[in-house]
Design an enzyme around this catalytic site. Sequence first.
Site, mmCIF file in Angstrom:
data_model
loop_
_atom_site.group_PDB
_atom_site.id
_atom_site.type_symbol
_atom_site.label_atom_id
_atom_site.label_comp_id
_atom_site.label_asym_id
_atom_site.label_seq_id
_atom_site.Cartn_x
_atom_site.Cartn_y
_atom_site.Cartn_z
ATOM 1 N N TRP A 130 0.802 -1.224 0.000
ATOM 2 C CA TRP A 130 0.000 0.000 0.000
ATOM 3 C C TRP A 130 0.836 1.275 0.000
ATOM 4 O O TRP A 130 0.307 2.358 -0.178
ATOM 5 C CB TRP A 130 -0.897 0.008 1.262
ATOM 6 C CG TRP A 130 -0.083 -0.338 2.473
ATOM 7 C CD1 TRP A 130 0.055 -1.582 3.024
ATOM 8 C CD2 TRP A 130 0.795 0.527 3.196
ATOM 9 N NE1 TRP A 130 0.974 -1.537 4.055
ATOM 10 C CE2 TRP A 130 1.441 -0.251 4.187
ATOM 11 C CE3 TRP A 130 1.109 1.872 3.123
ATOM 12 C CZ2 TRP A 130 2.364 0.266 5.078
ATOM 13 C CZ3 TRP A 130 2.038 2.406 4.000
ATOM 14 C CH2 TRP A 130 2.647 1.597 4.966
ATOM 15 N N ASN A 131 2.151 1.181 0.258
ATOM 16 C CA ASN A 131 2.871 2.430 0.575
ATOM 17 C C ASN A 131 3.078 3.356 -0.626
ATOM 18 O O ASN A 131 3.073 4.575 -0.468
ATOM 19 C CB ASN A 131 4.166 2.162 1.352
ATOM 20 C CG ASN A 131 5.159 1.333 0.595
ATOM 21 O OD1 ASN A 131 4.801 0.654 -0.363
ATOM 22 N ND2 ASN A 131 6.400 1.359 1.024
ATOM 23 N N LYS A 154 -2.740 -8.391 -7.277
ATOM 24 C CA LYS A 154 -3.380 -8.523 -5.959
ATOM 25 C C LYS A 154 -2.768 -7.396 -5.121
ATOM 26 O O LYS A 154 -1.594 -7.459 -4.741
ATOM 27 C CB LYS A 154 -3.074 -9.896 -5.329
ATOM 28 C CG LYS A 154 -3.714 -10.108 -3.947
ATOM 29 C CD LYS A 154 -2.821 -9.637 -2.830
ATOM 30 C CE LYS A 154 -3.393 -9.823 -1.453
ATOM 31 N NZ LYS A 154 -4.276 -8.718 -1.025
ATOM 32 N N ALA A 156 -2.661 -4.538 -1.846
ATOM 33 C CA ALA A 156 -2.877 -4.577 -0.398
ATOM 34 C C ALA A 156 -4.348 -4.280 -0.096
ATOM 35 O O ALA A 156 -4.983 -3.479 -0.793
ATOM 36 C CB ALA A 156 -1.977 -3.554 0.285
ATOM 37 N N GLY A 206 6.797 -6.336 -0.340
ATOM 38 C CA GLY A 206 6.155 -6.276 0.974
ATOM 39 C C GLY A 206 7.073 -6.774 2.057
ATOM 40 O O GLY A 206 8.298 -6.649 1.962
ATOM 41 N N SER A 207 6.468 -7.353 3.094
ATOM 42 C CA SER A 207 7.234 -7.749 4.280
ATOM 43 C C SER A 207 7.900 -9.112 4.077
ATOM 44 O O SER A 207 7.539 -9.870 3.171
ATOM 45 C CB SER A 207 6.290 -7.819 5.473
ATOM 46 O OG SER A 207 5.321 -8.820 5.217
ATOM 47 N N GLU A 228 10.769 -7.993 -3.521
ATOM 48 C CA GLU A 228 11.249 -6.677 -3.049
ATOM 49 C C GLU A 228 10.755 -6.539 -1.618
ATOM 50 O O GLU A 228 9.578 -6.285 -1.385
ATOM 51 C CB GLU A 228 10.641 -5.549 -3.899
ATOM 52 C CG GLU A 228 10.965 -5.615 -5.372
ATOM 53 C CD GLU A 228 12.348 -5.088 -5.721
ATOM 54 O OE1 GLU A 228 13.114 -4.782 -4.791
ATOM 55 O OE2 GLU A 228 12.652 -5.017 -6.916
ATOM 56 N N LEU A 229 11.656 -6.733 -0.655
ATOM 57 C CA LEU A 229 11.206 -6.786 0.749
ATOM 58 C C LEU A 229 11.704 -5.566 1.531
ATOM 59 O O LEU A 229 11.915 -4.520 0.965
ATOM 60 C CB LEU A 229 11.647 -8.113 1.361
ATOM 61 C CG LEU A 229 11.215 -9.366 0.554
ATOM 62 C CD1 LEU A 229 11.693 -10.646 1.205
ATOM 63 C CD2 LEU A 229 9.709 -9.411 0.335
ATOM 64 N N CYS A 262 10.448 1.572 1.881
ATOM 65 C CA CYS A 262 11.464 0.524 2.053
ATOM 66 C C CYS A 262 12.865 1.112 1.959
ATOM 67 O O CYS A 262 13.767 0.690 2.657
ATOM 68 C CB CYS A 262 11.262 -0.568 1.009
ATOM 69 S SG CYS A 262 11.194 0.076 -0.656
ATOM 70 N N GLU A 360 13.593 -3.103 11.137
ATOM 71 C CA GLU A 360 13.163 -2.033 10.241
ATOM 72 C C GLU A 360 12.142 -1.155 10.977
ATOM 73 O O GLU A 360 11.168 -1.668 11.528
ATOM 74 C CB GLU A 360 12.502 -2.640 8.991
ATOM 75 C CG GLU A 360 12.010 -1.587 8.020
ATOM 76 C CD GLU A 360 11.310 -2.159 6.778
ATOM 77 O OE1 GLU A 360 10.759 -3.277 6.850
ATOM 78 O OE2 GLU A 360 11.301 -1.466 5.755
HETATM 79 P P1 NAP Z 1 2.746 -6.949 3.705
HETATM 80 O O1 NAP Z 1 1.876 -7.083 4.866
HETATM 81 O O2 NAP Z 1 3.736 -8.012 3.423
HETATM 82 O O3 NAP Z 1 1.780 -6.732 2.445
HETATM 83 C C1 NAP Z 1 2.273 -6.632 1.140
HETATM 84 C C2 NAP Z 1 1.346 -7.403 0.215
HETATM 85 O O4 NAP Z 1 1.485 -8.795 0.482
HETATM 86 C C3 NAP Z 1 -0.131 -7.080 0.404
HETATM 87 O O5 NAP Z 1 -0.771 -7.145 -0.836
HETATM 88 C C4 NAP Z 1 -0.604 -8.198 1.313
HETATM 89 O O6 NAP Z 1 -1.979 -8.440 1.236
HETATM 90 C C5 NAP Z 1 0.203 -9.354 0.765
HETATM 91 N N1 NAP Z 1 0.410 -10.459 1.685
HETATM 92 C C6 NAP Z 1 0.541 -10.414 3.030
HETATM 93 N N2 NAP Z 1 0.759 -11.647 3.520
HETATM 94 C C7 NAP Z 1 0.770 -12.488 2.461
HETATM 95 C C8 NAP Z 1 0.939 -13.888 2.330
HETATM 96 N N3 NAP Z 1 1.143 -14.667 3.378
HETATM 97 N N4 NAP Z 1 0.882 -14.411 1.092
HETATM 98 C C9 NAP Z 1 0.676 -13.638 0.027
HETATM 99 N N5 NAP Z 1 0.488 -12.305 0.091
HETATM 100 C C10 NAP Z 1 0.540 -11.727 1.298
HETATM 101 O O7 NAP Z 1 3.618 -5.646 3.695
HETATM 102 P P2 NAP Z 1 3.325 -4.298 4.417
HETATM 103 O O8 NAP Z 1 3.622 -4.495 5.849
HETATM 104 O O9 NAP Z 1 2.001 -3.797 4.050
HETATM 105 O O10 NAP Z 1 4.448 -3.409 3.709
HETATM 106 C C11 NAP Z 1 5.566 -2.996 4.342
HETATM 107 C C12 NAP Z 1 6.783 -3.829 4.006
HETATM 108 O O11 NAP Z 1 6.999 -3.823 2.591
HETATM 109 C C13 NAP Z 1 8.012 -3.203 4.608
HETATM 110 O O12 NAP Z 1 8.873 -4.203 5.100
HETATM 111 C C14 NAP Z 1 8.656 -2.504 3.432
HETATM 112 O O13 NAP Z 1 10.021 -2.262 3.576
HETATM 113 C C15 NAP Z 1 8.340 -3.448 2.317
HETATM 114 N N6 NAP Z 1 8.437 -2.766 1.017
HETATM 115 C C16 NAP Z 1 9.468 -3.085 0.190
HETATM 116 C C17 NAP Z 1 9.616 -2.425 -1.017
HETATM 117 C C18 NAP Z 1 10.760 -2.739 -1.946
HETATM 118 O O14 NAP Z 1 10.721 -2.290 -3.104
HETATM 119 N N7 NAP Z 1 11.767 -3.469 -1.539
HETATM 120 C C19 NAP Z 1 8.696 -1.446 -1.378
HETATM 121 C C20 NAP Z 1 7.663 -1.148 -0.511
HETATM 122 C C21 NAP Z 1 7.543 -1.831 0.689
HETATM 123 P P3 NAP Z 1 -2.999 -7.918 2.385
HETATM 124 O O15 NAP Z 1 -2.905 -6.431 2.383
HETATM 125 O O16 NAP Z 1 -4.296 -8.429 1.940
HETATM 126 O O17 NAP Z 1 -2.513 -8.526 3.667
#
Ligand code: NAP
Length: 455
Positions: A130-131, A154, A156, A206-207, A228-229, A262, A360
């Site tokens: 979502w960010n 898919k 957020a 994401g995470s 990309e985490l 991130c 983080e």
């Molecule tokens: P998140 O909870 O991992 O969510 C990211 C996406 O993954 C959402 O669409 C989420 O869906 C989905 N998701 C969550 N759990 C899943 C699973 N078990 N299986 C499949 N899909 C799943 O991430 P966040 O906490 O919102 O975002 C923050 C993290 O993203 C931070 O660590 C940040 O550093 C990282 N990030 C990295 C980058 C990069 O380019 N490296 C860029 C931006 C953010 P739902 O919303 O439905 O749960």
Amino acid sequence: MSIATVNPTTGKILKTFEPLTDSEIETKLALADKTFKKYRKTTMAQRSRWLNNTADILEEDYCKFAKLITLEMGKPIKEAMDEIKKCALVCRFYAENASEFLKDIPVVTEANRSFIRYQPLGIILAVMPWNFPFWQVFRFAAPTLMAGNVCILKHASNVPQCALAIEIIFNSAKLPEGAFQTFLISAPQVEAVMTDKRIKAGTLTGSEPAGISFLSTAGKNIKKTVLELGGSDPFIILDSANIEAAATTAVTARMHNNGQSCIAAKRFILVKSVAERFERLLVKKFQTLKMGDPMLEEIDIGPLATPKILQDIDKQVQETVTKGAKILVGGQPDRDRVGNFYPPTILKNIPVDSPGYSDEFFGPVALLFQVADLDEAIELANSTTFGLGASGWTNNPMEQEQLVEELEAGCVFINGLVKSDPRLPFGGIKRSGYGRELGIQGIQEFVNVKTIWIK
Ligand code: NAP
């Protein structure tokens, strides 16, 4: 978590959405599959026209889309406008360069003719955060569509209206129906979609837990992925740096997107000679930032995207302080306001056994560290599990070279903040993920690198 727009500034639920049923998913997958068979045969020139149409729509209606972003996840409206303009830029970049990036490459062998041809793989699934609700999607979709693949998003669960708007944009740009589809599904539904034989590869931003789960599904099904985490990027300041410029950039590097990026600079690593001055400047600059309604153009800091992020950052700060860190500014959620507001915060004297040292911090919190010299700075910078970006500040060419050579990161910026740019590859190493987006490398992730040998 249900799929809903919840305004982070007011806490009000504005709109909820039912996730797709299995039969709705099947209908959409069948459409994507059918579309791919024709789409892969379209010319680069045609795809470029569609991508340029997409850029036109983004540029014409950037205010409308920016408001949607700010409404759903709370970033300051001026940053949301910049995000939309950058999406147009990445569409135009790949519209112009994709044919050059993916042209046949001759290789001399004993054959009459041998060469490499890049071909699309099929349907690619993107799981996005979502960010940067538009930018994350467009930086994936623009190269992927130009390469002849079709996309499923898919997004957020807290940015469903952005997700739907993006599908409408691509359809309005006259891309064939089914070339880009949004699936409003929950995280647990991802496994079945990724397992489907028609999906050929996937990417997740994401995470770490989400990345691990996605990767294990992909692994079981032998499908290519890009991850990309998270990151805890260092921002290193050495003797010869322009301290005023470093402090000004540090504010943007840490506070952009309400601190939820991130590649935000999260750990500020300062050699002794510059520490006091930099600290003073940063405190002063943080104190002048305006927090409030992100729809107002004069606002620098809006609310965090969800109550959970607010709780997480509060807990990390409290634990780090309990272990011995000192608060220079901020340090508590703004409890006088409705919404997920956390003020600009600076901590110093971060203990080794505290979250501030190793985790983080996904919010507006700067962590200050003091070191003796460059070697110690690099050692500290490399001491986390992350390896996304790193920023180093010095005017000494030898020190610049040492930073470039020794920092464990997917990208190193000297005398500037880490940022993504369509022309340059973007991605991490270590637990920050693998694979690259953007640049020539980004468009070559989801292709079959086909070897051709003709006698
Ligand atoms: P998140 O909870 O991992 O969510 C990211 C996406 O993954 C959402 O669409 C989420 O869906 C989905 N998701 C969550 N759990 C899943 C699973 N078990 N299986 C499949 N899909 C799943 O991430 P966040 O906490 O919102 O975002 C923050 C993290 O993203 C931070 O660590 C940040 O550093 C990282 N990030 C990295 C980058 C990069 O380019 N490296 C860029 C931006 C953010 P739902 O919303 O439905 O749960």
